[in-house]
Design a protein around this motif. Structure first.
Motif, mmCIF file in Angstrom:
data_model
loop_
_atom_site.group_PDB
_atom_site.id
_atom_site.type_symbol
_atom_site.label_atom_id
_atom_site.label_comp_id
_atom_site.label_asym_id
_atom_site.label_seq_id
_atom_site.Cartn_x
_atom_site.Cartn_y
_atom_site.Cartn_z
ATOM 1 N N HIS A 1 63.897 -54.215 -34.456
ATOM 2 C CA HIS A 1 63.533 -55.628 -34.463
ATOM 3 C C HIS A 1 62.727 -55.993 -33.228
ATOM 4 N N PRO B 1 60.895 -60.816 -38.846
ATOM 5 C CA PRO B 1 61.866 -61.903 -39.054
ATOM 6 C C PRO B 1 62.917 -61.564 -40.108
ATOM 7 N N ALA B 2 62.614 -60.666 -41.042
ATOM 8 C CA ALA B 2 63.580 -60.304 -42.074
ATOM 9 C C ALA B 2 64.783 -59.598 -41.469
ATOM 10 N N ARG C 1 66.916 -62.270 -39.799
ATOM 11 C CA ARG C 1 67.612 -63.051 -40.828
ATOM 12 C C ARG C 1 68.791 -62.269 -41.388
ATOM 13 N N GLN D 1 71.584 -62.489 -38.811
ATOM 14 C CA GLN D 1 72.176 -63.830 -38.738
ATOM 15 C C GLN D 1 72.993 -64.149 -39.986
ATOM 16 N N ASP D 2 72.470 -63.777 -41.154
ATOM 17 C CA ASP D 2 73.197 -64.050 -42.406
ATOM 18 C C ASP D 2 74.501 -63.253 -42.460
ATOM 19 N N ASP E 1 72.404 -66.780 -30.652
ATOM 20 C CA ASP E 1 71.847 -65.447 -30.889
ATOM 21 C C ASP E 1 71.063 -64.980 -29.665
ATOM 22 N N ARG F 1 72.442 -55.900 -46.613
ATOM 23 C CA ARG F 1 71.159 -56.606 -46.499
ATOM 24 C C ARG F 1 70.032 -55.665 -46.086
#
Length: 879
Positions: A93, A99-100, A103, A106-107, A144, A203
């Motif tokens: 990252h 950004p995926a 995400r 975070q999800d 975060d 994910r």
């Protein structure tokens, strides 16, 4: 990784928000409110400083009113639930700024926190109630972070999230705000951690990223170990500091990291950092990142589907425990699956399996039909054998050792007169079990039966028992594999000392053997001392479930006077009183870290110089290593150890279950596999080094053990312990647990022992013998015992551990700690194992299962009896 850390200071809690002035630098992201209780307070979206500070002060951010009734000055403000991504994901990252990936992280955090929130509880103390009620409401702020603390001013990538949970929840039943009950949430932290990683890996799979299992968890495939280490400088720094200070506990390492970190680097933007990080990569490493940037379709991996994961988790956990938490089982499944299935699918798989789950005191506990069947067989054999055989002696047989006390005499009479296949003797530490054993064995053998004596370990059998006059004593393991020895025991008596150290699988094998060979079985031990490493609490099951009469020997012979009274209290389970009695004697010493091990070492050296036999006990190897270093230094100072230091290669066993050894993800490069049985392509004794071009034979996991290379500095006069049985260069047998003194070294570097034997310098299975764990000390007796037990050893501290450790001495025990009060509290916890039959007792459905298992056992016994009858007939016809 997931850590849960309490915060007692409002000022400290507010510090989470204090770095908002450099959010724009990009290393941290804006905090966001989450949770049902947050919604109840009207909190949503971005965290504002005033809101956060108000909640830290226990005030409603909108009205300013006090939220919970309790507002003590030292109240716990909240708990920091912090989630960490693996280094490979953090690096991917950081370099790609995808950004995926952020995400997905975070999800996964949010989904895991919602599951934690569903388990949130509050204390109920009204109306004479004393319980915890599930509220399912939390208020937390998620912050975060993208980097670790800097080293030399430059941080490494480290994607992690701090979810600060306020110590408040809304109890809808009573219609009021209360402080939260976080005890069970902390207990189930490993489960929530597994849930988080399952959420995250699922994910990442959807994004097409390939994943791989590692000994410490998982990583994104494509990064070498060398690459990841380049970006783990902070971790390396903490590990080096922890190693220098002898710290092994994860919580203590985290605390050490907090104390030694540099301030955040505010002058570098994320763009600056990406350039610096990219420059650290070589061309091949950049190529690996580019391949992953486009999210390739993952290649087939060794991750397990839900049924295979349940099989693996069950074999792993139930190897050493008869009962586990259902969430512990689910956590192992999720870790094995790496996102291939959900928590709900794992729960459904358990429900469809032979796993039996029962709720006890608010916690769902699990066992299996196999484990239950094993215990039922033990119970049935012992119960079926009651009153079925002729006594081994007569009630009026004279006791030849007239100095035996009443309890010892009664135990001897019990063994001689009981008409039972299985007989139990329970004896406290130092109560003279060996003396009554000598008397009973002689009486049995005068009556015509031969007694074969055994113990679980080589040291207890070929060491202790043989020194006490039982010249042919052997290990139980030897009995179970030696057909010739088995045949010699036919129709005779098997006496197993320290029987509490046997697991239920091994004891079932012993009972099956006794059934086939028509043997009587005597079990002597103490269930209040350490239990078996493998699953099962055999003595407890036989006493409580089989209803066997027990001969109990209580009067302690080893100690005298006040020391004896203190050990008696520990033996009775009155641990606090026993501790206080030792403290009143001045034998519990609170010594600062800087002086503690040196003082212990000085006292030990003085005892040895006075001609006393001495033993040093420490619950953990990490603390034991510190004590060992101080003792060696002291012995060298007085000339007991020479200055001719030699560095010897060692092999330390890696504590993996058979299920873990059967999966490649649990191995590290350089691990050594040594075969203790012949296997396909590998003769007994052969060693295989992981990472040297040959794949690990995981299908042969039952035939080898895993060791990690290390080194040991030895000199003339050093005391060493054998950690795995083998042989010397000159053909002498080395027993596991045996202790020897180093007399010197050969010209080729081999070790010459005091008795003249020579040990090959590459033997490996050696350790210092100055300090023992309490497990290793069980069964030993010395003049003086020295216990090094600081807060570093709290995870291994228990009632059983302290009782065993403190009862080894004849004359004195001295405890060296950094906090008497905390140690006194810590020794209250028990590590006694729960049995499957104990878990399921009184449940109608489970009683029906147990009844069917008993019928199966009876049918099997009838079949075996018929087979034996036919065999006897065939032998008679032949003769």
């Amino acid at each position: 990784m997931l850590r849960i850390v309490p915060t007692q200071s409002a000022a400290q809690a507010k510090g989470y928000y204090s770095h908002s002035d450099y959010y724009s630098e990009g290393q941290e992201l804006d905090g966001v409110w989450r949770g049902r209780a947050a919604e109840r307070l009207g909190l949503a979206g971005q965290v504002e400083k005033g809101q956060f500070d108000a909640l830290c002060d226990n005030r409603n951010p909108t009205t300013g009113e006090q939220v919970t009734a309790s507002h003590r000055a030292n109240r716990t403000v909240g708990y920091d639930f912090n989630f960490h991504a693996p280094k490979s994901l953090s690096l991917l990252h950081a370099v790609t700024d995808d950004p995926a990936l952020l995400r997905a992280f975070q999800d996964a955090v949010d989904e895991t926190m919602r599951r934690i929130e569903a388990d949130m509880q509050a204390r109920v103390r009204k109306g004479y109630q004393y319980q915890d009620r599930t509220t399912g409401e939390m208020v937390w702020a998620r912050f975060d972070h993208l980097t670790a603390r800097p080293i030399g001013g430059i941080p490494d990538p480290h994607l992690h999230s701090h979810c600060f949970v306020m110590n408040m929840t809304f109890d809808r039943d009573e219609g009021e705000w209360k402080a939260g009950q976080f005890r069970n949430l902390k207990r189930d932290a490993p489960y929530y951690q597994a849930v988080f990683h399952a959420n995250l890996t699922a994910r990442l799979r959807d994004l097409g990223l390939p994943l791989e299992k590692t000994p410490d968890g998982w990583e994104v495939q494509g990064f070498s170990r060398t690459t990841l280490e380049k970006f783990s400088r902070r971790t390396k720094q903490i590990e080096e500091l922890a190693s220098a200070r002898g710290i092994t506990d994860a919580e203590e390492k985290a605390a050490l990291g907090a104390k030694t970190r540099e301030g955040k680097s505010k002058h570098l933007t994320m763009s600056d950092l990406r350039r610096l990080w990219s420059d650290r990569l070589d061309p091949s490493e950049r190529g690996a990142v580019e391949k992953l940037r486009v999210h390739p379709a993952p290649s087939p991996s060794g991750d397990l589907d839900v049924r295979a994961a349940l099989d693996y988790a069950g074999r792993h956990l139930f190897e050493r425990q008869s009962v586990v938490g259902e969430r512990q089982l689910i956590a192992e499944m999720l870790q094995a699956g790496l996102g291939r299935f959900s928590v709900r699918e794992a729960e459904n798989a358990i429900a469809r399996s032979d796993v039996i789950v029962r709720e006890v005191k608010g916690q769902r506990l699990a066992t299996t039909r196999e484990v239950l069947r094993e215990e039922e067989c033990l119970i049935a054999f012992a119960r079926d054998g009651r009153g079925r055989v002729a006594p081994l002696g007569r009630a009026n047989d004279p006791i030849r050792r007239d100095w035996l006390n009443a309890g010892q005499r009664a135990a001897v009479q019990h063994v001689l007169t009981a008409p039972d296949r299985v007989m139990l003797i329970r004896g406290s530490a130092g109560a003279g079990k060996t003396s009554l054993m000598q008397e009973a064995v002689e009486a049995i053998e005068r009556g015509g039966k031969k007694v074969f004596t055994f113990a679980p370990s080589a040291e207890a059998s070929r060491g202790v028992l043989r020194r006490e006059g039982f010249a042919d004593a052997e290990t139980v393991a030897r009995l179970l594999v030696d057909a010739e020895l088995q045949e010699r025991t036919r129709g005779q008596v098997l006496w197993i000392d320290e029987a509490g150290l046997l697991g239920s699988r091994t004891m079932r094998q012993v009972f099956d053997l006794a059934d086939r060979l028509d043997c009587r079985v005597v079990l002597s031990g103490d269930r209040k001392q350490h239990g078996a490493v493998e699953r099962g609490a055999v003595l407890k099951v036989l006493e409580d479930q089989a209803g066997l009469p027990v001969a109990e020997v209580k009067e302690i012979q080893r100690q005298k006077g006040a020391y004896k009274e203190a050990v008696s209290l520990l033996a009775e389970g009155r641990t606090e009183e026993g501790f206080d009695a030792l403290n009143a004697l001045g034998w519990v010493r609170e010594v600062p870290d800087a002086d503690r091990y040196q003082q212990l070492a000085d006292d030990y050296v003085a005892a040895v110089k006075d001609g006393k036999t001495a033993l040093v006990v420490s619950p953990t190897h990490a603390e034991g290593d510190k004590v060992t270093a101080a003792i060696r230094q002291g012995l060298q100072a007085v000339g007991r150890i020479g200055s001719d230091d030699r560095t010897i290669a060692t092999l330390t066993r890696v504590d993996l279950t058979e299920a873990q050894r059967g999966r490649e993800g649990h191995y590290r490069p350089g691990d050594v596999l040594q075969f203790h049985q012949n296997a396909k392509g590998f003769p007994i004794g052969q060693r295989l080094v992981v990472g040297e071009g040959q794949s690990v034979p995981c299908d042969q996991a039952s035939r080898f053990q895993v060791y990690r290379p290390g080194s040991l500095t030895l000199a003339t006069g050093d005391s060493i312990r054998i950690t795995r049985g083998g042989a010397t260069r000159d053909g002498h047998k080395l027993e596991n647990g045996a202790v020897y003194s180093v007399a010197g070294f050969t010209p080729t570097g081999d070790i010459r022992l005091q008795n003249g034997w020579v040990v090959d310098h590459g033997y490996g299975h050696l350790a210092y013998a100055y300090v023992a764990t309490s497990h290793a000390s069980q069964g030993k007796t010395v003049d003086r015992v020295f216990i090094g037990q600081s807060s570093q050893s709290w995870p291994a501290t228990s009632r059983e551990q302290f009782y065993v450790s403190a009862s080894r001495g004849r004359q004195q025990v001295t405890v060296y700690t950094d906090d008497k009060d905390v140690l006194r509290d810590a020794i209250q916890q028990s590590h006694e194992k729960l049995a499957a039959t104990e878990l399921l007792a009184g449940d109608a459905h489970c009683d029906a299962i147990r009844h069917r298992l008993r019928l199966d056992w009876a049918t099997d016994q009838s079949r075996r009896a018929e087979e034996r009858t036919r065999e006897h007939v065939r032998e008679a016809v032949y003769e």
